[in-house]
Motif scaffolding. Structure first.
Motif, PDB file in Angstrom:
ATOM      1  N   ILE A  19      54.259  33.370   6.547  1.00 49.79           N
ATOM      2  CA  ILE A  19      55.365  33.986   5.824  1.00 49.79           C
ATOM      3  C   ILE A  19      55.648  33.110   4.613  1.00 49.79           C
ATOM      4  CG2 ILE A  19      57.801  34.662   5.905  1.00 49.79           C
ATOM      5  CD1 ILE A  19      56.112  36.287   7.835  1.00 49.79           C
ATOM      6  N   GLU A  20      55.548  33.702   3.438  1.00 54.14           N
ATOM      7  CA  GLU A  20      55.864  32.983   2.214  1.00 54.14           C
ATOM      8  C   GLU A  20      57.292  33.318   1.807  1.00 54.14           C
ATOM      9  OE1 GLU A  20      53.061  33.531  -0.957  1.00 54.14           O
ATOM     10  OE2 GLU A  20      51.399  33.671   0.462  1.00 54.14           O
ATOM     11  N   MET A  21      58.015  32.300   1.415  1.00 56.90           N
ATOM     12  CA  MET A  21      59.403  32.485   0.989  1.00 56.90           C
ATOM     13  C   MET A  21      59.456  32.242  -0.520  1.00 56.90           C
ATOM     14  SD  MET A  21      62.667  30.447   2.457  1.00 56.90           S
ATOM     15  CE  MET A  21      64.289  31.119   2.345  1.00 56.90           C
ATOM     16  N   HIS A  22      59.893  33.253  -1.259  1.00 56.95           N
ATOM     17  CA  HIS A  22      60.009  33.148  -2.713  1.00 56.95           C
ATOM     18  C   HIS A  22      61.483  33.084  -3.079  1.00 56.95           C
ATOM     19  CE1 HIS A  22      55.786  34.339  -3.163  1.00 56.95           C
ATOM     20  NE2 HIS A  22      56.032  35.277  -2.267  1.00 56.95           N
ATOM     21  N   GLU A  23      61.940  31.914  -3.490  1.00 62.61           N
ATOM     22  CA  GLU A  23      63.330  31.829  -3.928  1.00 62.61           C
ATOM     23  C   GLU A  23      63.401  32.365  -5.352  1.00 62.61           C
ATOM     24  OE1 GLU A  23      67.093  28.857  -4.554  1.00 62.61           O
ATOM     25  OE2 GLU A  23      65.487  28.248  -3.210  1.00 62.61           O
ATOM     26  N   ILE A  24      64.247  33.355  -5.555  1.00 60.61           N
ATOM     27  CA  ILE A  24      64.409  33.991  -6.854  1.00 60.61           C
ATOM     28  C   ILE A  24      65.466  33.218  -7.630  1.00 60.61           C
ATOM     29  CG2 ILE A  24      65.005  36.132  -8.050  1.00 60.61           C
ATOM     30  CD1 ILE A  24      62.462  36.338  -6.299  1.00 60.61           C
ATOM     31  N   LYS A  25      65.110  32.741  -8.764  1.00 61.27           N
ATOM     32  CA  LYS A  25      66.058  32.008  -9.611  1.00 61.27           C
ATOM     33  C   LYS A  25      66.862  33.041 -10.400  1.00 61.27           C
ATOM     34  CE  LYS A  25      63.693  27.799  -9.305  1.00 61.27           C
ATOM     35  NZ  LYS A  25      63.350  27.997  -7.955  1.00 61.27           N
ATOM     36  N   MET A  26      67.900  33.544  -9.773  1.00 60.02           N
ATOM     37  CA  MET A  26      68.704  34.617 -10.370  1.00 60.02           C
ATOM     38  C   MET A  26      69.514  34.127 -11.564  1.00 60.02           C
ATOM     39  SD  MET A  26      70.372  36.721  -7.250  1.00 60.02           S
ATOM     40  CE  MET A  26      71.721  35.595  -7.311  1.00 60.02           C
ATOM     41  N   LYS A  27      69.712  35.057 -12.483  1.00 64.49           N
ATOM     42  CA  LYS A  27      70.615  34.780 -13.593  1.00 64.49           C
ATOM     43  C   LYS A  27      72.038  35.137 -13.184  1.00 64.49           C
ATOM     44  CE  LYS A  27      67.015  35.219 -16.919  1.00 64.49           C
ATOM     45  NZ  LYS A  27      66.738  35.303 -18.308  1.00 64.49           N
ATOM     46  N   GLU A  28      72.192  36.244 -12.449  1.00 65.88           N
ATOM     47  CA  GLU A  28      73.479  36.650 -11.894  1.00 65.88           C
ATOM     48  C   GLU A  28      73.231  37.745 -10.871  1.00 65.88           C
ATOM     49  OE1 GLU A  28      76.056  38.778 -14.760  1.00 65.88           O
ATOM     50  OE2 GLU A  28      74.397  38.554 -16.150  1.00 65.88           O
ATOM     51  N   GLY A  29      74.214  37.939 -10.001  1.00 63.76           N
ATOM     52  CA  GLY A  29      74.042  38.973  -8.999  1.00 63.76           C
ATOM     53  C   GLY A  29      75.320  39.293  -8.248  1.00 63.76           C
ATOM     54  N   LEU A  30      75.333  40.492  -7.706  1.00 60.74           N
ATOM     55  CA  LEU A  30      76.428  40.977  -6.869  1.00 60.74           C
ATOM     56  C   LEU A  30      75.839  41.565  -5.599  1.00 60.74           C
ATOM     57  CD1 LEU A  30      78.551  42.990  -9.484  1.00 60.74           C
ATOM     58  CD2 LEU A  30      79.099  40.754  -8.523  1.00 60.74           C
ATOM     59  N   ILE A  31      76.621  41.506  -4.533  1.00 55.62           N
ATOM     60  CA  ILE A  31      76.246  42.185  -3.298  1.00 55.62           C
ATOM     61  C   ILE A  31      77.469  42.979  -2.864  1.00 55.62           C
ATOM     62  CG2 ILE A  31      76.751  40.135  -1.912  1.00 55.62           C
ATOM     63  CD1 ILE A  31      74.513  41.137   0.038  1.00 55.62           C
ATOM     64  N   ILE A  32      77.243  44.240  -2.559  1.00 50.77           N
ATOM     65  CA  ILE A  32      78.347  45.147  -2.270  1.00 50.77           C
ATOM     66  C   ILE A  32      78.207  45.684  -0.848  1.00 50.77           C
ATOM     67  CG2 ILE A  32      79.486  47.303  -2.950  1.00 50.77           C
ATOM     68  CD1 ILE A  32      78.051  46.806  -5.756  1.00 50.77           C
ATOM     69  N   ASN A  33      79.241  45.459  -0.056  1.00 52.87           N
ATOM     70  CA  ASN A  33      79.318  46.055   1.275  1.00 52.87           C
ATOM     71  C   ASN A  33      79.897  47.445   1.060  1.00 52.87           C
ATOM     72  OD1 ASN A  33      80.017  46.973   3.806  1.00 52.87           O
ATOM     73  ND2 ASN A  33      80.885  45.035   4.488  1.00 52.87           N
ATOM     74  N   ARG A  34      79.085  48.467   1.239  1.00 49.48           N
ATOM     75  CA  ARG A  34      79.512  49.839   0.948  1.00 49.48           C
ATOM     76  C   ARG A  34      80.495  50.373   1.980  1.00 49.48           C
ATOM     77  NH1 ARG A  34      74.719  53.418   0.396  1.00 49.48           N
ATOM     78  NH2 ARG A  34      76.310  54.837  -0.342  1.00 49.48           N
ATOM     79  N   GLU A  35      80.599  49.708   3.127  1.00 48.23           N
ATOM     80  CA  GLU A  35      81.493  50.135   4.203  1.00 48.23           C
ATOM     81  C   GLU A  35      81.297  51.608   4.565  1.00 48.23           C
ATOM     82  OE1 GLU A  35      85.419  48.804   3.001  1.00 48.23           O
ATOM     83  OE2 GLU A  35      84.965  46.788   3.723  1.00 48.23           O
ATOM     84  N   GLU A  36      80.042  52.016   4.564  1.00 50.41           N
ATOM     85  CA  GLU A  36      79.648  53.367   4.960  1.00 50.41           C
ATOM     86  C   GLU A  36      79.207  53.340   6.422  1.00 50.41           C
ATOM     87  OE1 GLU A  36      79.674  56.172   3.096  1.00 50.41           O
ATOM     88  OE2 GLU A  36      80.446  55.156   1.316  1.00 50.41           O
ATOM     89  N   PRO A  37      79.150  54.520   7.074  1.00 51.43           N
ATOM     90  CA  PRO A  37      78.703  54.552   8.478  1.00 51.43           C
ATOM     91  C   PRO A  37      77.312  53.948   8.698  1.00 51.43           C
ATOM     92  CG  PRO A  37      79.715  56.645   7.888  1.00 51.43           C
ATOM     93  CD  PRO A  37      79.612  55.827   6.617  1.00 51.43           C
ATOM     94  N   ASP A  38      76.430  54.022   7.687  1.00 53.58           N
ATOM     95  CA  ASP A  38      75.082  53.464   7.865  1.00 53.58           C
ATOM     96  C   ASP A  38      75.053  51.938   7.687  1.00 53.58           C
ATOM     97  OD1 ASP A  38      75.280  53.089   5.109  1.00 53.58           O
ATOM     98  OD2 ASP A  38      73.495  54.257   4.632  1.00 53.58           O
ATOM     99  N   ARG A  39      76.205  51.349   7.342  1.00 55.33           N
ATOM    100  CA  ARG A  39      76.366  49.898   7.199  1.00 55.33           C
ATOM    101  C   ARG A  39      75.432  49.296   6.163  1.00 55.33           C
ATOM    102  NH1 ARG A  39      78.111  47.484  12.830  1.00 55.33           N
ATOM    103  NH2 ARG A  39      77.970  45.680  11.496  1.00 55.33           N
ATOM    104  N   SER A  40      75.197  50.025   5.092  1.00 52.81           N
ATOM    105  CA  SER A  40      74.291  49.537   4.055  1.00 52.81           C
ATOM    106  C   SER A  40      75.015  48.666   3.032  1.00 52.81           C
ATOM    107  CB  SER A  40      73.606  50.708   3.361  1.00 52.81           C
ATOM    108  OG  SER A  40      74.552  51.503   2.676  1.00 52.81           O
ATOM    109  N   TRP A  41      74.225  47.861   2.381  1.00 55.02           N
ATOM    110  CA  TRP A  41      74.689  46.968   1.326  1.00 55.02           C
ATOM    111  C   TRP A  41      73.888  47.283   0.070  1.00 55.02           C
ATOM    112  CZ3 TRP A  41      77.981  42.556   2.144  1.00 55.02           C
ATOM    113  CH2 TRP A  41      78.406  42.403   3.466  1.00 55.02           C
ATOM    114  N   LEU A  42      74.453  47.037  -1.088  1.00 55.35           N
ATOM    115  CA  LEU A  42      73.732  47.133  -2.351  1.00 55.35           C
ATOM    116  C   LEU A  42      73.673  45.749  -2.974  1.00 55.35           C
ATOM    117  CD1 LEU A  42      75.141  50.375  -4.023  1.00 55.35           C
ATOM    118  CD2 LEU A  42      72.881  50.031  -3.020  1.00 55.35           C
ATOM    119  N   LEU A  43      72.485  45.364  -3.392  1.00 53.49           N
ATOM    120  CA  LEU A  43      72.312  44.108  -4.105  1.00 53.49           C
ATOM    121  C   LEU A  43      71.931  44.466  -5.530  1.00 53.49           C
ATOM    122  CD1 LEU A  43      71.459  43.526  -1.023  1.00 53.49           C
ATOM    123  CD2 LEU A  43      70.534  41.441  -1.964  1.00 53.49           C
TER     124      LEU A  43
END
Length: 156
Positions: A19-43
């Motif tokens: 398993i290779e792990m690639h750390e992404i050197k992000m410039k900026e980011g958000l993660i959103i808990n959609r609080e939907e029944p499917d429990r999905s998140w948006l990155l």
């Protein structure tokens, strides 16, 4: 919905038995808990173009990827997610990536995995406690171990 600052993103890629792990050197980011029944998140992340090939490969094949996300503060515990690239946007000097994701390994207990490994290795008493605390603090290697377990389950 709840929105958090995404401070670190790493992608896990299976290459044969490793398993290779690639750390992404992000410039900026958000993660959103959609609080939907499917429990999905948006990155939503803005990343350097050097990762464009990897991201486009997953996007083209609609391949689910495993990733580790850290929110709010770099010292927070990472969350293991599985997700699909929904959209990429070429920006002037970077790439915008939108990923729909779900918590992965939620049935796994990292503490239990660490303890089982230590017992198998013969640790006991005070040395068991010392080694347990040391390994528990090495969160990145445990995310990688969890990713390996999840990939092996997908292959079955």
């Amino acid at each position: 919905m709840k929105t958090f600052r995404l401070v670190r993103l790493s992608l896990f890629q299976k290459d044969g038995d490793t398993i290779e792990m690639h750390e992404i050197k992000m410039k900026e980011g958000l993660i959103i808990n959609r609080e939907e029944p499917d429990r999905s998140w948006l990155l939503d992340a803005v990343i350097p173009t050097e990762y464009e090939d990897i991201i486009h490969e997953w996007e083209r094949h609609e391949e689910e990827m495993l990733m580790e996300a850290v929110i709010t503060h770099p010292d927070n515990a990472p969350a293991l997610l599985r997700g699909v690239v929904k959209k990429t946007t070429r920006l002037e000097h970077s790439l915008g990536v939108l990923i729909q994701a779900y918590m992965a390994g939620k049935d796994e207990n990292i503490t239990e995995l660490i303890l089982k490994e230590l017992i198998t290795e013969g640790y006991e008493g005070d040395r068991l406690m010392e080694e347990f605390h040391e390994r528990k603090n090495d969160q990145r290697s445990w995310s990688k171990a969890m990713a390996a377990r999840l990939y092996s389950r997908q292959e079955k």
